[in-house]
Scaffold this active site. Structure first.
Site, PDB file in Angstrom:
ATOM      1  N   LYS A 114       0.813  -1.230   0.000  1.00 16.66           N
ATOM      2  CA  LYS A 114       0.000   0.000   0.000  1.00 16.66           C
ATOM      3  C   LYS A 114       0.836   1.264   0.000  1.00 16.66           C
ATOM      4  CE  LYS A 114      -2.163  -2.112   3.504  1.00 16.66           C
ATOM      5  NZ  LYS A 114      -2.173  -3.498   3.119  1.00 16.66           N
ATOM      6  N   ALA A 145      -8.317  -6.512  -0.825  1.00 14.10           N
ATOM      7  CA  ALA A 145      -7.743  -7.753  -1.373  1.00 14.10           C
ATOM      8  C   ALA A 145      -8.417  -8.175  -2.678  1.00 14.10           C
ATOM      9  CB  ALA A 145      -7.831  -8.880  -0.339  1.00 14.10           C
ATOM     10  N   LEU A 147     -11.326  -7.033  -4.015  1.00 15.16           N
ATOM     11  CA  LEU A 147     -12.741  -6.679  -4.225  1.00 15.16           C
ATOM     12  C   LEU A 147     -12.763  -5.541  -5.241  1.00 15.16           C
ATOM     13  CD1 LEU A 147     -14.216  -6.515  -0.590  1.00 15.16           C
ATOM     14  CD2 LEU A 147     -14.618  -8.273  -2.307  1.00 15.16           C
ATOM     15  N   GLY A 198      -3.908 -16.545  12.347  1.00 16.78           N
ATOM     16  CA  GLY A 198      -3.241 -15.921  11.200  1.00 16.78           C
ATOM     17  C   GLY A 198      -4.042 -14.761  10.619  1.00 16.78           C
ATOM     18  N   ASP A 212      -2.821   0.803   9.010  1.00 19.89           N
ATOM     19  CA  ASP A 212      -3.127   0.067   7.779  1.00 19.89           C
ATOM     20  C   ASP A 212      -4.423   0.617   7.152  1.00 19.89           C
ATOM     21  OD1 ASP A 212      -2.622  -2.390   6.144  1.00 19.89           O
ATOM     22  OD2 ASP A 212      -4.601  -2.925   6.916  1.00 19.89           O
ATOM     23  N   LYS A 216      -5.347   2.555   3.462  1.00 20.14           N
ATOM     24  CA  LYS A 216      -6.413   2.124   2.549  1.00 20.14           C
ATOM     25  C   LYS A 216      -7.383   3.268   2.263  1.00 20.14           C
ATOM     26  CE  LYS A 216      -6.218  -2.744   3.832  1.00 20.14           C
ATOM     27  NZ  LYS A 216      -6.707  -3.752   4.750  1.00 20.14           N
ATOM     28  N   GLY A 331      -6.679 -12.125   3.413  1.00 15.14           N
ATOM     29  CA  GLY A 331      -6.310 -13.523   3.218  1.00 15.14           C
ATOM     30  C   GLY A 331      -5.402 -13.669   2.012  1.00 15.14           C
TER      31      GLY A 331
HETATM   32  N1  LIG Z   1      -1.669 -11.325   4.202  1.00 12.79           N
HETATM   33  C1  LIG Z   1      -2.810 -10.819   3.706  1.00 12.79           C
HETATM   34  O1  LIG Z   1      -3.906 -11.369   3.881  1.00 12.79           O
HETATM   35  C2  LIG Z   1      -2.788  -9.545   2.911  1.00 12.79           C
HETATM   36  C3  LIG Z   1      -3.989  -9.066   2.343  1.00 12.79           C
HETATM   37  C4  LIG Z   1      -3.951  -7.897   1.543  1.00 12.79           C
HETATM   38  C5  LIG Z   1      -2.768  -7.230   1.361  1.00 12.79           C
HETATM   39  N2  LIG Z   1      -1.625  -7.698   1.966  1.00 12.79           N
HETATM   40  C6  LIG Z   1      -0.412  -6.942   1.739  1.00 12.79           C
HETATM   41  O2  LIG Z   1       0.477  -7.763   1.001  1.00 12.79           O
HETATM   42  C7  LIG Z   1       1.823  -7.461   1.357  1.00 12.79           C
HETATM   43  C8  LIG Z   1       2.510  -8.750   1.792  1.00 12.79           C
HETATM   44  O3  LIG Z   1       1.802  -9.269   2.912  1.00 12.79           O
HETATM   45  P1  LIG Z   1       2.235 -10.665   3.577  1.00 12.79           P
HETATM   46  O4  LIG Z   1       1.146 -10.994   4.530  1.00 12.79           O
HETATM   47  O5  LIG Z   1       2.620 -11.627   2.519  1.00 12.79           O
HETATM   48  O6  LIG Z   1       3.550 -10.200   4.376  1.00 12.79           O
HETATM   49  P2  LIG Z   1       4.737 -11.142   4.912  1.00 12.79           P
HETATM   50  O7  LIG Z   1       4.250 -12.524   5.122  1.00 12.79           O
HETATM   51  O8  LIG Z   1       5.343 -10.395   6.039  1.00 12.79           O
HETATM   52  O9  LIG Z   1       5.754 -11.186   3.675  1.00 12.79           O
HETATM   53  C9  LIG Z   1       6.462 -10.078   3.262  1.00 12.79           C
HETATM   54  C10 LIG Z   1       7.587 -10.560   2.372  1.00 12.79           C
HETATM   55  O10 LIG Z   1       8.269  -9.419   1.853  1.00 12.79           O
HETATM   56  C11 LIG Z   1       9.680  -9.680   1.951  1.00 12.79           C
HETATM   57  N3  LIG Z   1      10.409  -8.416   1.896  1.00 12.79           N
HETATM   58  C12 LIG Z   1      10.462  -7.419   2.806  1.00 12.79           C
HETATM   59  N4  LIG Z   1      11.257  -6.414   2.358  1.00 12.79           N
HETATM   60  C13 LIG Z   1      11.694  -6.794   1.130  1.00 12.79           C
HETATM   61  C14 LIG Z   1      12.544  -6.204   0.161  1.00 12.79           C
HETATM   62  N5  LIG Z   1      13.097  -5.004   0.350  1.00 12.79           N
HETATM   63  N6  LIG Z   1      12.791  -6.874  -0.990  1.00 12.79           N
HETATM   64  C15 LIG Z   1      12.229  -8.102  -1.222  1.00 12.79           C
HETATM   65  N7  LIG Z   1      11.422  -8.710  -0.322  1.00 12.79           N
HETATM   66  C16 LIG Z   1      11.157  -8.066   0.842  1.00 12.79           C
HETATM   67  C17 LIG Z   1       9.802 -10.426   3.251  1.00 12.79           C
HETATM   68  O11 LIG Z   1      11.072 -11.057   3.321  1.00 12.79           O
HETATM   69  P3  LIG Z   1      11.538 -11.896   4.642  1.00 12.79           P
HETATM   70  O12 LIG Z   1      10.797 -13.191   4.566  1.00 12.79           O
HETATM   71  O13 LIG Z   1      12.994 -12.054   4.409  1.00 12.79           O
HETATM   72  O14 LIG Z   1      11.194 -11.060   5.819  1.00 12.79           O
HETATM   73  C18 LIG Z   1       8.636 -11.410   3.107  1.00 12.79           C
HETATM   74  O15 LIG Z   1       9.012 -12.479   2.276  1.00 12.79           O
HETATM   75  C19 LIG Z   1       1.738  -6.404   2.459  1.00 12.79           C
HETATM   76  O16 LIG Z   1       1.877  -5.129   1.911  1.00 12.79           O
HETATM   77  C20 LIG Z   1       0.331  -6.603   3.019  1.00 12.79           C
HETATM   78  O17 LIG Z   1      -0.188  -5.421   3.605  1.00 12.79           O
HETATM   79  C21 LIG Z   1      -1.602  -8.836   2.709  1.00 12.79           C
END
Ligand SMILES: NC(=O)c1ccc[n+]([C@@H]2O[C@H](COP(=O)([O-])OP(=O)(O)OC[C@H]3O[C@@H](n4cnc5c(N)ncnc54)[C@H](OP(=O)(O)O)[C@@H]3O)[C@@H](O)[C@H]2O)c1
Length: 348
Positions: A114, A145, A147, A198, A212, A216, A331
């Site tokens: 974001k 996500a 929608l 989770g 957050d 949005k 999710g």
């Molecule tokens: N989870 C959800 O349901 C959801 C829903 C909507 C939107 N989002 C958005 O999607 C994004 C990812 O969410 P997530 O839940 O997947 O987060 P996450 O599980 O914390 O994963 C983030 C990933 O980004 C990597 N990362 C951080 N800095 C980086 C960089 N400079 N270069 C390359 N990789 C880097 C991290 O590496 P490491 O593993 O080495 O730390 C990790 O692999 C976020 O912006 C979140 O707000 C998530």
């Protein structure tokens, strides 16, 4: 970029050759990246950087060939150029700062992060300028996500309508926390359950601070044509001073109970008036605020499934009764699907 909860589901989907006619050439987490200009198996690349991450103490000894230290910035190997797609599935500020630069280089950007269009206003404006000049910026995963929220707001504008106000439950985590909460059981226990399932971040302060949701709301308001800056949004954080002071996730867990008394009182007061608590973001020209509201259970923002996002849009066309969009807004599966859709649009 990003091989966490969302990124790894996306890579799984991309390893199915029927999913999309794209070749994955680089996969990175915050410390390691796997690169091959002639193409990688996404599932293998994910496993390799995860292995490197797990044993990431020393240098590159012991890591597979093709896996290297990732500088953490958005610098890409020289072979990437116009028409290639960068997917940002991180929450990294330093990568978000690269979004306008990638677009400027002719790369397509697809993002769940974001901080690109929900970050500083200047960055948002630079991205929009690049898009006006033909750049592709896929941002459906940033709010709701996937929608059809941003798409709907943009189509209303393109059709000559004017969005005058927006209100929404924009956090699936906070929606779940307040769904059915009547103040009788400790709120801290719900937060712990959300972390265990989770639904919430390992450090739930990310969700509870409202930060957050602020991002949005900024994204939605800006897509509606209103040049809102972060400081223009008044946020009522749910964090108590004890939670704000906590140095890490373990200390935050110990301080969670400091929320219980005041939230229980507010939920009971709301119930006494036949209402329920919801964490609502509101924008109308001149004001933007985020915080807890007591709403009647029949209110559109009070309904829906536990983790659902709900957004009401008032425009010239929808002036008396708002247009309401509702559905699962969190999710890894739906978010990765939204990224895939945006990749597909970039390929078209
Ligand atoms: N989870 C959800 O349901 C959801 C829903 C909507 C939107 N989002 C958005 O999607 C994004 C990812 O969410 P997530 O839940 O997947 O987060 P996450 O599980 O914390 O994963 C983030 C990933 O980004 C990597 N990362 C951080 N800095 C980086 C960089 N400079 N270069 C390359 N990789 C880097 C991290 O590496 P490491 O593993 O080495 O730390 C990790 O692999 C976020 O912006 C979140 O707000 C998530």
């Amino acid at each position: 970029m990003g091989a966490g909860t969302v990124g790894s589901v996306l890579l799984e989907r991309l390893s199915d050759p029927r999913s999309l006619p794209v070749q994955v050439c680089l996969v990175a987490n915050s410390r390691w990246r796997c690169f091959d200009a002639s193409g990688l198996d996404p599932r293998d690349a994910l496993a390799q950087i995860q292995r490197a991450r797990a044993g990431a103490g020393g240098g590159e000894t012991g890591v597979a060939a093709g896996v290297h230290r990732h500088p953490g910035s958005g610098e890409l190997p020289a072979c990437f150029g116009p028409g290639d797609i960068v997917v940002d599935a991180t929450a990294s500020e330093s990568l978000a700062a690269w979004h306008p630069r990638w677009l400027h280089r002719g790369l397509h950007v697809v993002t769940a992060n974001k901080l690109g269009i929900g970050g500083p206003l200047l960055r948002h404006q630079r991205i929009r300028r690049q898009v006006e000049q033909g750049g592709h910026y896929g941002d459906a995963a940033t709010v709701g996500a996937g929608l059809p929220l941003l798409r709907c707001v943009r189509e209303l504008r393109a059709g000559g309508d004017r969005v005058q106000a927006l209100a929404g439950v924009l956090s699936g985590t906070l929606a779940w926390l307040f769904d059915g909460y009547d103040g009788s059981a400790p709120f801290s226990e719900r937060v712990r359950e959300a972390v265990a399932r989770g639904y919430a971040e390992p450090d739930p302060r990310v969700d509870l601070s409202g930060e957050d949701v602020r991002r949005k709301l900024l994204i939605l308001a800006r897509a509606s044509g209103h040049a809102l800056d972060g400081a223009d949004v008044q946020v009522e954080s749910l964090l108590t001073p004890a939670l704000e002071r906590a140095a890490d996730a373990a200390a935050a867990d110990a301080a969670l109970a400091s929320m219980d008394a005041s939230l229980s009182r507010r939920a009971r007061e709301a119930a006494a008036h036949g209402k329920v608590l919801r964490f609502v973001a509101r924008f109308e020209v001149g004001t933007a605020r985020i915080g807890l509201e007591a709403l009647p259970p029949v209110h559109p923002l009070a309904q829906g499934g536990a983790c659902d996002n709900r957004v009401a849009i008032w425009s010239c066309r929808y002036a008396e009764r708002p247009l309401v969009i509702q559905g699962p807004g969190a999710g890894a599966a739906v978010t990765a699907a939204a990224l895939l859709d945006d990749i597909r649009r970039a390929c078209a």
